[in-house]
Design an enzyme around this catalytic site. Structure first.
Site, PDB file in Angstrom:
ATOM      1  N   CYS A 219       0.134   5.339   6.611  1.00  0.00           N
ATOM      2  CA  CYS A 219      -0.544   5.234   7.906  1.00  0.00           C
ATOM      3  C   CYS A 219       0.426   4.647   8.938  1.00  0.00           C
ATOM      4  O   CYS A 219       0.970   3.553   8.741  1.00  0.00           O
ATOM      5  CB  CYS A 219      -1.779   4.349   7.792  1.00  0.00           C
TER       6      CYS A 219
ATOM      7  N   CYS B 205     -18.866  -7.556   2.818  1.00  0.00           N
ATOM      8  CA  CYS B 205     -18.304  -6.242   3.140  1.00  0.00           C
ATOM      9  C   CYS B 205     -16.911  -6.169   2.537  1.00  0.00           C
ATOM     10  O   CYS B 205     -16.195  -7.181   2.497  1.00  0.00           O
ATOM     11  CB  CYS B 205     -18.238  -6.061   4.657  1.00  0.00           C
TER      12      CYS B 205
ATOM     13  N   CYS C 220     -19.685   0.889   7.280  1.00  0.00           N
ATOM     14  CA  CYS C 220     -18.927   0.371   8.420  1.00  0.00           C
ATOM     15  C   CYS C 220     -17.762   1.336   8.617  1.00  0.00           C
ATOM     16  O   CYS C 220     -16.891   1.446   7.752  1.00  0.00           O
ATOM     17  CB  CYS C 220     -18.434  -1.040   8.135  1.00  0.00           C
TER      18      CYS C 220
ATOM     19  N   CYS D 278       0.187   0.898  10.197  1.00  0.00           N
ATOM     20  CA  CYS D 278      -0.119  -0.188   9.264  1.00  0.00           C
ATOM     21  C   CYS D 278       1.114  -0.938   8.771  1.00  0.00           C
ATOM     22  O   CYS D 278       2.002  -0.347   8.129  1.00  0.00           O
ATOM     23  CB  CYS D 278      -0.892   0.353   8.065  1.00  0.00           C
TER      24      CYS D 278
ATOM     25  N   ARG E 254     -18.235  -2.989  17.157  1.00  0.00           N
ATOM     26  CA  ARG E 254     -17.447  -4.210  16.970  1.00  0.00           C
ATOM     27  C   ARG E 254     -16.074  -4.115  17.630  1.00  0.00           C
ATOM     28  O   ARG E 254     -15.350  -3.125  17.460  1.00  0.00           O
ATOM     29  CB  ARG E 254     -17.265  -4.492  15.476  1.00  0.00           C
TER      30      ARG E 254
ATOM     31  N   CYS F  47     -15.972 -10.141   5.463  1.00  0.00           N
ATOM     32  CA  CYS F  47     -15.359  -8.874   5.086  1.00  0.00           C
ATOM     33  C   CYS F  47     -14.038  -9.130   4.368  1.00  0.00           C
ATOM     34  O   CYS F  47     -13.240  -9.956   4.813  1.00  0.00           O
ATOM     35  CB  CYS F  47     -15.115  -8.011   6.321  1.00  0.00           C
TER      36      CYS F  47
ATOM     37  N   CYS G 135       0.835  -1.198   0.000  1.00  0.00           N
ATOM     38  CA  CYS G 135       0.000   0.000   0.000  1.00  0.00           C
ATOM     39  C   CYS G 135       0.876   1.257   0.000  1.00  0.00           C
ATOM     40  O   CYS G 135       1.806   1.376   0.804  1.00  0.00           O
ATOM     41  CB  CYS G 135      -0.913   0.008   1.215  1.00  0.00           C
TER      42      CYS G 135
END
Length: 342
Positions: free
Chosen positions: A74, A145, A205, A77, A277, A114, A70
């Site tokens: 972030c 999802c 979500c 991450c 969640r 998901c 990616c």
């Protein structure tokens, strides 16, 4: 001094068919978080029981269908190309492999499947490939999802046509802390994607991460952003930072677990209709903290061996804990009878 309690949302039976959403100020939510712990949990329990069975939990499974590589930075991450974490970039999974994973999740009692892909923003050809995976999951009989990063105009509509039920796109933190964690996109980019998802008729979500060095007031700011969206998210994942060696946040001091539980309670009080969640970091919490999170209003968990690229309590341990607490899987879940007899 004990803070005056913030007024509860009334139950559905006392509300208009399409009520105007209640606005929550950061100050109101901070006052919630500042309450004595027992008072806060009692307040959250009352709200929770107005809208949900307090002993029922939704089981969801998350699969990384495209791991690593990616371009975002972030700070939490391990999938970012900016950090050396040992995570290697992989291609998008084939539909056959996804089908096997979805069937296993369904057999274990999950109702929602998901899929996460480590993209900053998917290209149109990526959307077509993910749409095929969505159709695969729907054919298995699960809610679908995905979390794919930022969406462009028209992409959410194409995913909706494939049968997508939910799109995950977390706000991560409060706007005034965002620059401390991410520099490769703006906060507004996240809000724009949520608008596109809503506009396509896909359920939202969206949640955030706790324990990145933010203050309690900034945690209140995150809850305020979520609770004041034009429509409250149907699912609100509250993640506990998982410190991964090689990321900028790897040496972040441990968060007081009671602060995490307070966040669950604040999410429940301000977003009473949402599934709140327990997501990343649940493995590190221990059983007692998880039990207090359920008491505070959490009623959904990510369930299975892996949560993207971090560990998650295994299925047997999850089943055993929920049974000891007298909790049960969401009604109508395939495999629930086996779950309850174990």
């Amino acid at each position: 001094m004990i803070q005056s309690p913030v007024a509860f949302h009334p139950p559905h039976s006392q509300r208009a068919a399409n009520p105007a959403p209640e606005r929550w100020s950061v100050e109101q939510i901070e006052a919630l978080l500042n309450q004595p712990f027992n008072d806060l949990l009692w307040q959250a329990q009352q709200v929770h029981r107005q809208y949900f069975d307090a002993n029922e939990v939704e089981l969801a499974t998350l699969l990384s269908v495209k791991t690593g590589g990616c371009p975002e930075d972030c700070g939490y991450c391990p999938q970012s190309v900016h950090y050396d974490t040992g995570v290697k970039a992989e291609k998008l999974m084939e539909s056959g492999a996804v089908k096997k994973a979805a069937e296993a999740a369904k057999a274990a009692g999950a109702t929602r499947f998901c899929m996460g892909a480590a993209w900053r923003a998917p290209k149109d050809r990526d959307i077509e490939a993910v749409a095929e995976l969505v159709r695969t999951v729907k054919d298995v009989g699960l809610e679908a999802c995905v979390t794919l990063g930022m969406l462009a105009d028209g992409q959410a509509e194409r995913l909706k046509q494939a049968g997508l039920d939910y799109y995950n796109h977390n706000l991560d933190c409060a706007p005034d802390f965002y620059g401390e964690v991410i520099s490769t996109r703006d906060y507004q980019d996240r809000l724009d994607t949520l608008d596109r998802v809503r506009g396509a008729g896909v359920k939202v979500c969206s949640g955030g991460i706790v324990g990145m060095g933010e203050s309690r007031r900034q945690r209140a700011g995150l809850i305020a952003q979520l609770a004041n969206l034009p429509d409250v998210p149907e699912s609100v994942p509250i993640n506990h930072l998982v410190k991964v060696e090689g990321t900028p946040l790897a040496e972040q001091p441990d968060l007081d677990p009671f602060e995490f539980i307070r966040m669950i309670a604040a999410a429940r009080i301000t977003m009473p209709t949402a599934r709140v969640r327990l997501s990343a970091g649940r493995q590190q919490m221990g059983e007692a903290v998880q039990a207090l999170c359920f008491l505070a209003g959490a009623n959904s968990i990510f369930y299975g061996e892996k949560l993207l690229v971090t560990g998650n309590p295994d299925v047997a341990a999850d089943r055993e804990l929920l049974q000891r607490l007298g909790m049960r899987a969401q009604a109508g879940v395939p495999g629930v009878e086996a779950f309850e007899k174990i």
